[in-house]
Write a protein that holds these residues in place. Structure first.
Motif, PDB file in Angstrom:
ATOM      1  N   MET A 217      35.933   6.959  28.035  1.00 19.97           N
ATOM      2  CA  MET A 217      34.631   6.519  27.411  1.00 19.97           C
ATOM      3  C   MET A 217      35.145   5.516  26.084  1.00 19.97           C
ATOM      4  SD  MET A 217      32.270   8.618  25.354  1.00 19.97           S
ATOM      5  CE  MET A 217      29.903   8.026  24.913  1.00 19.97           C
ATOM      6  N   LEU A 218      34.550   4.071  26.031  1.00 18.49           N
ATOM      7  CA  LEU A 218      34.870   3.089  25.106  1.00 18.49           C
ATOM      8  C   LEU A 218      33.318   2.913  24.425  1.00 18.49           C
ATOM      9  CD1 LEU A 218      36.432   0.409  27.364  1.00 18.49           C
ATOM     10  CD2 LEU A 218      38.038   2.198  26.346  1.00 18.49           C
ATOM     11  N   ILE A 219      33.627   3.082  22.612  1.00 16.63           N
ATOM     12  CA  ILE A 219      33.226   2.461  21.949  1.00 16.63           C
ATOM     13  C   ILE A 219      34.203   1.758  21.410  1.00 16.63           C
ATOM     14  CG2 ILE A 219      31.035   3.144  20.328  1.00 16.63           C
ATOM     15  CD1 ILE A 219      30.485   5.722  21.289  1.00 16.63           C
ATOM     16  N   GLY A 220      33.290   0.717  20.696  1.00 14.03           N
ATOM     17  CA  GLY A 220      34.122  -0.435  19.875  1.00 14.03           C
ATOM     18  C   GLY A 220      33.418  -2.441  20.362  1.00 14.03           C
ATOM     19  N   VAL A 221      33.897  -2.786  19.819  1.00 17.32           N
ATOM     20  CA  VAL A 221      33.629  -4.271  19.558  1.00 17.32           C
ATOM     21  C   VAL A 221      33.707  -5.160  21.358  1.00 17.32           C
ATOM     22  CG1 VAL A 221      32.402  -4.118  17.223  1.00 17.32           C
ATOM     23  CG2 VAL A 221      34.608  -5.539  17.785  1.00 17.32           C
ATOM     24  N   ASP A 222      33.772  -6.860  20.853  1.00 15.73           N
ATOM     25  CA  ASP A 222      34.474  -7.513  21.963  1.00 15.73           C
ATOM     26  C   ASP A 222      35.522  -8.310  21.481  1.00 15.73           C
ATOM     27  OD1 ASP A 222      34.340  -8.724  25.124  1.00 15.73           O
ATOM     28  OD2 ASP A 222      34.418 -10.634  23.176  1.00 15.73           O
ATOM     29  N   ASN A 223      35.982  -8.188  20.642  1.00 17.49           N
ATOM     30  CA  ASN A 223      37.151  -9.312  19.650  1.00 17.49           C
ATOM     31  C   ASN A 223      37.129  -9.590  18.007  1.00 17.49           C
ATOM     32  OD1 ASN A 223      35.419 -11.815  18.508  1.00 17.49           O
ATOM     33  ND2 ASN A 223      34.740 -11.675  20.236  1.00 17.49           N
ATOM     34  N   ALA A 224      38.610  -9.774  17.847  1.00 21.03           N
ATOM     35  CA  ALA A 224      38.551  -9.512  16.193  1.00 21.03           C
ATOM     36  C   ALA A 224      37.246  -9.743  15.577  1.00 21.03           C
ATOM     37  CB  ALA A 224      39.992  -9.460  16.379  1.00 21.03           C
ATOM     38  N   SER A 225      37.249 -11.322  15.778  1.00 21.14           N
ATOM     39  CA  SER A 225      35.800 -11.807  15.058  1.00 21.14           C
ATOM     40  C   SER A 225      35.306 -10.947  14.477  1.00 21.14           C
ATOM     41  CB  SER A 225      35.556 -12.935  15.497  1.00 21.14           C
ATOM     42  OG  SER A 225      34.901 -13.187  16.809  1.00 21.14           O
ATOM     43  N   GLN A 226      34.695 -10.159  15.431  1.00 23.89           N
ATOM     44  CA  GLN A 226      33.423  -9.216  15.658  1.00 23.89           C
ATOM     45  C   GLN A 226      34.186  -7.575  14.010  1.00 23.89           C
ATOM     46  OE1 GLN A 226      32.047  -7.958  19.139  1.00 23.89           O
ATOM     47  NE2 GLN A 226      31.257 -10.260  19.522  1.00 23.89           N
ATOM     48  N   ILE A 227      34.804  -7.936  13.597  1.00 19.61           N
ATOM     49  CA  ILE A 227      35.541  -6.987  12.358  1.00 19.61           C
ATOM     50  C   ILE A 227      35.479  -7.401  11.490  1.00 19.61           C
ATOM     51  CG2 ILE A 227      37.595  -5.061  12.003  1.00 19.61           C
ATOM     52  CD1 ILE A 227      38.374  -5.737  14.758  1.00 19.61           C
ATOM     53  N   GLU A 228      34.612  -7.392  10.313  1.00 18.44           N
ATOM     54  CA  GLU A 228      34.801  -8.576   9.055  1.00 18.44           C
ATOM     55  C   GLU A 228      35.482  -8.090   8.195  1.00 18.44           C
ATOM     56  OE1 GLU A 228      30.571  -8.763   7.598  1.00 18.44           O
ATOM     57  OE2 GLU A 228      29.896  -8.526   9.883  1.00 18.44           O
TER      58      GLU A 228
ATOM     59  N   ASP B 163      45.219  -6.567  12.129  1.00 16.53           N
ATOM     60  CA  ASP B 163      45.354  -4.771  12.713  1.00 16.53           C
ATOM     61  C   ASP B 163      46.341  -4.671  13.997  1.00 16.53           C
ATOM     62  OD1 ASP B 163      46.925  -1.590  13.042  1.00 16.53           O
ATOM     63  OD2 ASP B 163      46.243  -2.006  11.040  1.00 16.53           O
ATOM     64  N   LYS B 164      47.429  -4.589  14.470  1.00 19.20           N
ATOM     65  CA  LYS B 164      47.790  -4.340  15.934  1.00 19.20           C
ATOM     66  C   LYS B 164      47.365  -2.959  16.865  1.00 19.20           C
ATOM     67  CE  LYS B 164      51.032  -8.053  16.784  1.00 19.20           C
ATOM     68  NZ  LYS B 164      52.321  -8.520  17.299  1.00 19.20           N
ATOM     69  N   GLU B 165      47.400  -2.168  15.669  1.00 21.86           N
ATOM     70  CA  GLU B 165      47.179  -0.835  16.205  1.00 21.86           C
ATOM     71  C   GLU B 165      45.067   0.345  15.645  1.00 21.86           C
ATOM     72  OE1 GLU B 165      48.881   2.187  17.132  1.00 21.86           O
ATOM     73  OE2 GLU B 165      50.760   0.345  17.151  1.00 21.86           O
ATOM     74  N   PHE B 166      45.443  -1.015  15.432  1.00 25.90           N
ATOM     75  CA  PHE B 166      43.659  -0.611  14.897  1.00 25.90           C
ATOM     76  C   PHE B 166      42.206  -1.622  16.306  1.00 25.90           C
ATOM     77  CE2 PHE B 166      39.429  -2.098  13.192  1.00 25.90           C
ATOM     78  CZ  PHE B 166      38.655  -0.517  13.133  1.00 25.90           C
ATOM     79  N   ALA B 167      43.317  -2.695  16.325  1.00 20.79           N
ATOM     80  CA  ALA B 167      42.317  -3.735  17.634  1.00 20.79           C
ATOM     81  C   ALA B 167      42.538  -2.527  18.950  1.00 20.79           C
ATOM     82  CB  ALA B 167      43.083  -4.770  18.149  1.00 20.79           C
ATOM     83  N   LYS B 168      43.660  -1.741  19.143  1.00 25.70           N
ATOM     84  CA  LYS B 168      43.983  -0.983  20.375  1.00 25.70           C
ATOM     85  C   LYS B 168      43.250   0.130  20.595  1.00 25.70           C
ATOM     86  CE  LYS B 168      48.735  -0.198  20.724  1.00 25.70           C
ATOM     87  NZ  LYS B 168      49.665   1.343  20.991  1.00 25.70           N
ATOM     88  N   LEU B 169      42.802   0.510  19.596  1.00 31.40           N
ATOM     89  CA  LEU B 169      42.175   1.357  19.631  1.00 31.40           C
ATOM     90  C   LEU B 169      40.329   0.997  19.063  1.00 31.40           C
ATOM     91  CD1 LEU B 169      44.356   3.227  17.851  1.00 31.40           C
ATOM     92  CD2 LEU B 169      43.948   3.811  19.173  1.00 31.40           C
ATOM     93  N   PHE B 170      40.274   0.014  18.543  1.00 29.21           N
ATOM     94  CA  PHE B 170      38.865  -0.463  18.538  1.00 29.21           C
ATOM     95  C   PHE B 170      37.764  -2.092  19.568  1.00 29.21           C
ATOM     96  CE2 PHE B 170      35.614  -2.459  15.330  1.00 29.21           C
ATOM     97  CZ  PHE B 170      34.145  -1.597  15.651  1.00 29.21           C
ATOM     98  N   LEU B 171      39.340  -2.382  20.034  1.00 32.49           N
ATOM     99  CA  LEU B 171      38.284  -4.072  20.699  1.00 32.49           C
ATOM    100  C   LEU B 171      38.629  -3.259  22.330  1.00 32.49           C
ATOM    101  CD1 LEU B 171      40.717  -6.311  18.993  1.00 32.49           C
ATOM    102  CD2 LEU B 171      38.820  -5.797  18.571  1.00 32.49           C
ATOM    103  N   LYS B 172      37.007  -3.266  23.152  1.00 33.80           N
ATOM    104  CA  LYS B 172      37.045  -2.857  24.190  1.00 33.80           C
ATOM    105  C   LYS B 172      38.153  -3.052  24.943  1.00 33.80           C
ATOM    106  CE  LYS B 172      32.511  -3.288  23.922  1.00 33.80           C
ATOM    107  NZ  LYS B 172      31.277  -3.083  24.471  1.00 33.80           N
ATOM    108  N   PRO B 173      38.446  -5.010  24.954  1.00 36.62           N
ATOM    109  CA  PRO B 173      39.157  -5.270  26.478  1.00 36.62           C
ATOM    110  C   PRO B 173      40.804  -4.501  25.978  1.00 36.62           C
ATOM    111  CG  PRO B 173      37.582  -6.958  25.218  1.00 36.62           C
ATOM    112  CD  PRO B 173      37.295  -5.866  24.254  1.00 36.62           C
TER     113      PRO B 173
END
Length: 335
Positions: free
Chosen positions: A193-204, A211-221
């Motif tokens: 189950m995925l909950i997150g955003v589409d791309n890094a521009s949506q992380i304010e 942060d690559k580790e954060f992207a791995k756990l929060f960017l849906k793609p």
């Protein structure tokens, strides 16, 4: 001929399930939790959110309160949200008795799949009819990309698979259509189950956005890529292989921008391709010609914006985008 349905939360709502963000968040805020981080999370998130896409965008803004050092606190809040949300949706799923209601579900799905374009205005019907004619009226394969976590769609299609999806053609013959693949692009209640955003521009928070580790756990793609499930590739394959795509029950939110861009690219490849967007508008008055035009234009323009389609290309693509307002597609009236 492949026809793809992209299905959102409006589908589950048509079955009478309480799956709006507001439905669940009312339950979530009533659950006592002594953790101060969870308490603050509930306070920050609860602020007039109308769609699930809005909720995910709010998460992207909430990242401003964290740093690469404290990112696990943010992610633990989402973990708590997911845990309770899964429980809630499983309760909602149990409200449907497919054995009891199969006789009501079957004709609705047969009609919705085979005659989906009957809900559109005559000009749109004619345009879609020409695409069928150019393809030579072949049998249709109906594929599905679900953005829902529930298995309501899957259970209904299991019923439909047991029967024929035939439709009489202009030449008097009938085609034996069929149900093909179902992809849950954001996972299910039982897996990924995925909950997150589409791309890094949506992380304010710019530090977390890079942060690559954060992207791995929060960017849906990125999450799907790291799960190595191939679902994004499979979904892109279904899009590219389709002649007609119908979007139903989706808000065209920014947190699924990847898919709107895919649809924009797909639509521009060939004139035979048609995009149908079924949209529910609470304040729509069918008697008003001006309102019909305005709402249809608003939805088309929102799609263009989400898909990053240039002004120069919009005029060429607009005739092949068809908006169905407040249709009864997939609407089951329970006895």
């Amino acid at each position: 001929m492949n026809i793809l349905f992209m299905i959102g939360n409006g589908f589950d709502l048509n079955f009478g399930l309480k799956t709006r963000f507001s439905d669940f968040f009312t339950r979530y805020t009533s659950i006592l939790n002594k953790c101060p981080n969870i308490k603050k999370f509930k306070e920050v998130i609860d602020d007039d959110i109308s769609t699930w896409a809005d909720f995910e965008m709010r998460l992207g803004r909430y990242t401003q309160d964290f740093t690469p050092v404290t990112k696990e606190i943010f992610l633990s809040c989402i973990d708590d949200f997911e845990k309770e949300f899964i429980k809630y949706l499983k309760e909602e799923e149990l409200k449907i008795d497919y054995g009891k209601h199969g006789a009501e579900i079957l004709p609705v799905f047969q009609n919705s799949l085979v005659d989906y374009f009957s809900r559109l205005e005559d000009g749109s019907k004619n345009a879609i009819g020409k695409s069928y004619a150019k393809a030579g009226y072949p049998p249709c394969m109906y594929n599905f990309i679900s953005f829902n976590y529930t298995n309501i769609l899957d259970s209904c299609l299991d019923i439909v698979r047991k029967t024929m999806l035939s439709r009489k053609l202009p030449n008097g013959r009938s085609n034996a259509n069929s149900v093909g693949r179902i992809l849950h692009i954001h996972g299910t209640l039982d897996k990924h189950m995925l909950i997150g955003v589409d791309n890094a521009s949506q992380i304010e928070n710019t530090a977390l956005a890079s942060d690559k580790e954060f992207a791995k756990l929060f960017l849906k793609p990125s999450m799907n890529d790291n799960l190595r499930n191939g679902i994004h590739e499979d979904g892109a394959g279904l899009v590219n292989a389709s002649t007609i795509i119908c979007v139903f029950g989706m808000s065209l939110g920014e947190t699924d921008k990847h898919w709107w861009q895919k649809l924009g690219e797909w639509l521009g490849v060939a004139e035979i391709r048609q995009l149908v967007i079924f949209h529910y508008e609470k304040d729509y008055i069918p008697a008003s010609a001006r309102e019909s035009i305005r709402f249809a234009d608003d939805i088309s323009n929102l799609f263009f914006d989400r898909a990053d389609i240039s002004d120069a290309d919009r005029a060429d693509l607009r005739p092949r985008i068809h908006v169905g307002l407040n249709t009864n597609l997939f609407k089951v009236d329970w006895a």
